[in-house]
Design an enzyme around this catalytic site. Structure first.
Site, PDB file in Angstrom:
ATOM      1  CG  HIS A 239      -2.068   1.047   1.198  1.00 14.26           C
ATOM      2  ND1 HIS A 239      -2.992   1.162   0.496  1.00 14.26           N
ATOM      3  CD2 HIS A 239      -2.108   2.290   1.889  1.00 14.26           C
ATOM      4  CE1 HIS A 239      -3.818   2.019   0.726  1.00 14.26           C
ATOM      5  NE2 HIS A 239      -3.136   2.592   1.423  1.00 14.26           N
TER       6      HIS A 239
ATOM      7  CB  SER B 204      -8.434   2.230  -3.371  1.00 13.46           C
ATOM      8  OG  SER B 204      -7.212   1.919  -2.855  1.00 13.46           O
ATOM      9  CG  HIS B 205     -10.163   3.992   2.531  1.00 13.64           C
ATOM     10  ND1 HIS B 205     -10.625   4.223   3.802  1.00 13.64           N
ATOM     11  CD2 HIS B 205      -8.948   3.926   2.744  1.00 13.64           C
ATOM     12  CE1 HIS B 205      -9.958   4.464   4.525  1.00 13.64           C
ATOM     13  NE2 HIS B 205      -8.546   4.086   3.951  1.00 13.64           N
TER      14      HIS B 205
ATOM     15  CD  GLN C  20      -8.163   3.810   8.481  1.00 16.84           C
ATOM     16  OE1 GLN C  20      -9.140   3.426   8.079  1.00 16.84           O
ATOM     17  NE2 GLN C  20      -7.011   3.958   7.845  1.00 16.84           N
TER      18      GLN C  20
ATOM     19  CG  ASP D 142      -3.666   5.256 -12.468  1.00 16.75           C
ATOM     20  OD1 ASP D 142      -2.848   6.444 -12.263  1.00 16.75           O
ATOM     21  OD2 ASP D 142      -3.490   4.295 -12.239  1.00 16.75           O
TER      22      ASP D 142
ATOM     23  N   GLY E  32      -1.929   8.975  -8.566  1.00 18.88           N
ATOM     24  CA  GLY E  32      -2.614   7.773  -8.946  1.00 18.88           C
ATOM     25  C   GLY E  32      -2.476   6.830  -7.740  1.00 18.88           C
ATOM     26  CG  ASN E  33      -4.409   4.388  -4.452  1.00 12.20           C
ATOM     27  OD1 ASN E  33      -5.329   3.860  -4.166  1.00 12.20           O
ATOM     28  ND2 ASN E  33      -3.361   4.276  -3.604  1.00 12.20           N
TER      29      ASN E  33
END
Lengths: 214, 728
Positions: free
Chosen positions: B45, B90-91, B237, B490, B527-528
């Site tokens: 991550h 994202s999550h 969280q 993205d 991005g991620n």
């Protein structure tokens, strides 16, 4: 002659102060942001807007904590002198919590936050807040709230605006906005500041801001 | 040893080879807090250790790019000295465990990325994937995730202007919650996260630090989900949007007053990640006194303080003489601001606890000396186009049309977006429900159009073409509003990259996206990556969500998707034959959808942008899920007016109505403008008049046979589908 100064209150969690200020400018007024810990309205301010948002994160009840801040003392004195006050959404909730308007705003019947455009019908054409529209005339203004169902005795107020068609939130008598009996303090759940620019689809909201300058 | 009897490094999710690498780099055994920090910073991550080598294929530069990937968010020039800042993130894993808080804090996190750049947030979007609504668990996750996004986004006062959702079995165990935020900042006020100035102070602003989200990045976000998900709940969280709003106001005010040298949000891996990234980017060291960090509860270990993912916190670098001004400003917004350390010249991250040094790590070890892996790549055998003779023909086209309109994947998403404040800020020109959201650029008469899209079925069957299709659908959606696509972000949601089937799809999809982004000149600026979206029951579809930002030079010229006036002409513009392969009408991810034609897509974008600029169009709407008939119905429903059109039959009438693929847009215009629009159709695309707007019904004639459905009936099933599915 300089433009009329309008105090735009700002609490922690207020969200619509910039849009409200823009709307005040659109009708020729001079908006002044006013901090919640101030004990007096800004010099020369002749009207007050309490914009929408989630003051104090809606902790306790929407509007409950904001209604007990120092600036509300100044707003009450202003209203008692006959000065005009416009409370929008959370501002309406603050006005009810502070006793400046009767009734309370309960959670929507659907228990959901709802955001959409609404047709509002002028119920009482005799107040300054609807720009001289006749009874039954329609204003297109969006609403967006979770706790917008007004509950109280309509006889303790003047009903200015009702939702036309389906009742979106379970409000008594489809009430969208009321004034006090004197007519100088107006509260409504819909957002007239989001209806002051043709690019946003409607300019019907300008009437409510224009009333602050009259 | 950890509590389970396993070595601590293993409990923290590190491989033995990675632990050996830590010891070798450090030249000694790490302390427990140090090991915790390595485990998080080297998690997928935080480090992108499996994806970074592949991400190098993306175009990241261009004449409008002010700040590319690597900072908290990317920035592009939109004129007048202003930049638009944006990123999608994202999550997913937290949302699968606790959908309300998981989705809510997903919004909170992406918003802080934007304010860390000094930008004022002006728009939110979300891209969601859940299992089918026939599943009780998916209904719960969907309902609660939407509530969480609404709760947080509404309370912080950022309009939600668009998004997308799909429901499919493949997301039953691994739902996806991606959120995008867009902000605006004067270019000369863009903040970097790079720590600078030896002797400058490190100030922590916002919430107190608690035990929430300990190990979120490694435990949740970098491993497959399994049956012990409930045990992971303490790793999710908890959000406090009221504090976030104060944090937004406070950071904007500090930035405007020039009080900040650098700013960084505390996201995954908390203080550890924020501090090490600031130090590494600035080429300096940071010394933190952990005893000064305001705590929400007693008894936290130093390692916990260093990696807690408590929300609504920012880390600022401040000149010593300005610290008091920063504290005063924070107090005005009813927030804590605490001096917790200083910038040093050592290049090391140091932490003191009860007066003793518990951490001393060169920050580059955490951020740059990550063990990167080349993912294994096993190409899947090429899929073949479906043999249409094996697909039963829908002969009752009206019934098939209504049935398709009530598929939750096609149906109106009003149930979702009416729970979001779409308007706050008085800048939303085009609201959710159209092709893209359009938001005014404050202080100008320009606007941006923004959308999130993904073609995951196409990505599964042909990841390279699917990657292209994901980009191009987003680009077409933006162009339908009249905006020119200028840059992109993205979020690559994939399964376990250590498996060759996923590794190959990841590499191919990135390759396809890069080709399409280059063709339309919309470089990636942020991005991620979210990997390990996989359960024992299988992987998700490859889901590379693409966010594209477009620019409208004149906000008053934006175009919507709704038909307007009786007598307007309807044109079908673009290229490509509709196919039932992997279409909603087929209902299965099978076959081989036609690959996009990049040159024709660019020609189509140019046509749309030019036609909008010249004010030629009344409406423009992209043909996507459900094909031509669904897009036509949507333009009718949204405009409260009918239409009467004739289209070619192609191979079969049901394929003509409901087939997907190619780049096709339904335009309506005043009859006087038809010739001008047709004149813009160059570069291999066509613009054919197919009928006109008017009446109450929607009529489609194919091969001499007319299908006629009342608009009210189409609206009823289209708007009712999702609410009804949720009542089940």
């Amino acid at each position: 002659m300089s433009a009329t100064r309008v105090a735009v209150l700002r609490f922690p969690g207020t969200l619509d102060h910039e849009s409200a200020a823009k709307a005040v400018q659109a009708v020729g007024g001079d908006p002044v942001f006013t901090h919640h810990m101030d004990t007096e309205l800004p010099d020369g301010a002749t009207a007050v807007v309490i914009p929408g948002g989630f003051s104090y994160g809606d902790h306790l009840r929407p509007g409950a904590l904001a209604s007990r801040t120092p600036i509300l003392g100044a707003v009450k004195r202003h209203a008692a002198d006959g000065g005009r006050v416009l409370g929008i959404c959370n501002g309406f909730q603050i006005l009810c919590e502070s006793g400046l308007l009767p009734g309370v705003l309960r959670p929507n019947a659907s228990l959901q936050f709802i955001c959409r455009q609404a047709d509002l019908e002028v119920a009482d054409p005799g107040t300054p807040w609807t720009g001289g529209r006749l009874a039954g005339e329609v204003m297109s203004v969006p609403f967006k709230h979770h706790d917008g169902a007004w509950f109280g005795d309509p006889g303790e107020s003047r009903v200015v605006l009702r939702y036309k068609g389906e009742n979106p939130n379970g409000s008594i008598d489809k009430i969208a906005g009321i004034t006090n009996l004197a007519g100088n303090v107006m509260g409504l759940m819909p957002h007239p500041e989001e209806a002051c620019d043709p690019l946003l689809g409607s300019v019907d909201g300008r009437a409510l801001f224009a009333a602050l300058l009259a | 040893m950890g509590d389970s009897g396993k070595p601590l490094f293993q409990e923290l999710g590190l491989l033995e080879s990675e632990y050996d690498r830590v010891v070798k780099l450090m030249g000694r055994e790490p302390t427990d807090p140090e090991l915790v920090m390595f485990s998080l910073m080297w998690s997928e991550h935080c480090s992108y250790k499996h994806s970074k080598p592949l991400l190098k294929g993306f175009p990241t530069t261009g004449k409008r790019v002010v700040m590319g990937p690597g900072e908290n968010a990317g920035a592009v020039d939109v004129g007048d000295g202003l930049a638009i800042v944006f990123k999608v993130e994202s999550h997913n894993h937290p949302s699968a465990v606790e959908p309300f808080e998981g989705a809510a804090t997903g919004v909170g996190g992406i918003v802080r990325d934007i304010i860390a750049v000094g930008a004022k947030p002006i728009a939110l979007l979300d891209s969601l994937r859940f299992g089918p609504l026939s599943s009780q668990r998916s209904r719960f996750l969907f309902r609660r995730a939407v509530e969480g996004i609404g709760h947080y986004g509404n309370c912080i006062g950022i309009p939600n202007v668009g998004g997308e959702v799909q429901f499919d079995d493949r997301y039953e165990d691994s739902c996806l919650v991606n959120a995008m935020c867009v902000g605006i900042v004067p270019q000369d006020r863009i903040l970097s996260c790079a720590a600078k100035g030896i002797g400058n102070r490190l100030v922590l602003i916002g919430n107190r630090t608690g035990r929430d989200g300990i190990g979120g990045a490694s435990v949740l976000a970098s491993a497959e989900l399994g049956d012990d998900d409930a045990d992971k709940r303490p790793s999710v969280q908890v959000g406090d949007p009221f504090t976030e709003r104060k944090l937004i106001d406070c950071c904007m005010a500090m930035s405007e007053a020039g009080l900040l040298v650098a700013l960084q949000d505390l996201g995954a891996a908390g203080l550890t990640s924020a501090a090490s990234e600031m130090a590494s980017r600035g080429g300096v060291g940071l010394a933190i006194d952990l005893d000064r960090v305001p705590l929400r509860e007693q008894g936290l270990a130093p390692g916990e303080v260093l990696v807690s993912e408590s929300q609504e916190r920012m880390l600022a670098i401040v000149e010593p003489g300005t610290v008091q001004a920063v504290k005063d400003m924070a107090e005005r917004f009813e927030l804590d601001a605490t001096d917790i350390g200083e910038v040093t010249g050592t290049g090391e991250l140091e932490a003191l606890w009860r007066g003793e040094e518990v951490v001393r790590i060169p920050s580059l070890y955490l951020t740059d000396d990550v063990p990167f892996y080349d993912v294994p790549q096993d190409a899947a055998p090429a899929n073949q186009p479906i043999d249409i003779h094996t697909v039963p023909e829908a002969t009752d086209l009206a019934a098939a049309w209504l049935s398709l309109m009530s598929d939750p994947n096609v149906a109106s998403k009003r149930w979702i977006f009416q729970q979001y404040d779409q308007l706050v800020g008085a800048g939303t020109v085009r609201r959710p429900g159209g092709d893209a959201g359009v938001v005014l650029i404050p202080g100008t008469n320009r606007a941006i159009a923004v959308t999130l899209d993904c073609a995951e079925w196409h990505c599964e069957l042909d990841p390279r073409a699917g990657g292209q299709a994901s980009v191009l659908e987003a680009a077409r959606n933006v162009a339908c509003t009249g905006a020119l696509p200028i840059a992109s972000t993205d979020c690559l949601n994939f399964a376990n990259p250590e498996k060759g089937s996923t590794g190959w799809r990841l590499a191919e999809a990135i390759g396809g996206m890069a080709e399409a982004l280059t063709a339309i000149d919309a470089p990636i600026v942020s991005g991620n990556v979210s990997l390990y979206n996989e359960s024992p029951r299988g992987p998700i579809f490859p889901t590379p969500v693409v966010g594209i930002v477009g620019l409208l030079e004149d906000a008053s010229k934006s175009v919507g998707a709704a038909f307007g006036r009786h007598g307007d002409q309807i044109l079908l513009v673009g290229y490509g034959e509709p196919r039932l392969d992997a279409s909603r009408q087929l209902g299965r991810c099978e076959g081989l959808p036609p690959a996009p034609d990049l040159a024709k897509e660019q020609a189509l974008i140019t046509l749309l942008v030019t036609a909008a600029e010249k004010g030629l169009m009344e409406s423009a709407h992209d043909v996507s899920e459900g094909g031509f008939a669904v897009a036509l119905a949507e333009s009718c429903i949204n405009g409260d007016i009918g239409a009467d059109v004739t289209i070619p039959k192609g191979r079969r009438a049901d394929e003509a109505m409901f087939g997907e693929g190619g780049g096709r847009v339904i335009i309506s215009c005043h009859p006087d403008n038809v010739a001008a629009i047709q004149g813009l159709a160059t570069g291999g695309i066509t613009a054919t008049v197919i009928g006109e707007v008017g009446g109450d019904d929607v009529l489609v004639t194919i091969g001499g046979s007319t299908t006629q459905v009342p608009r009210s009936q189409l609206r009823e099933v289209w708007e009712g589908a999702i609410p009804q599915a949720l009542e089940a």
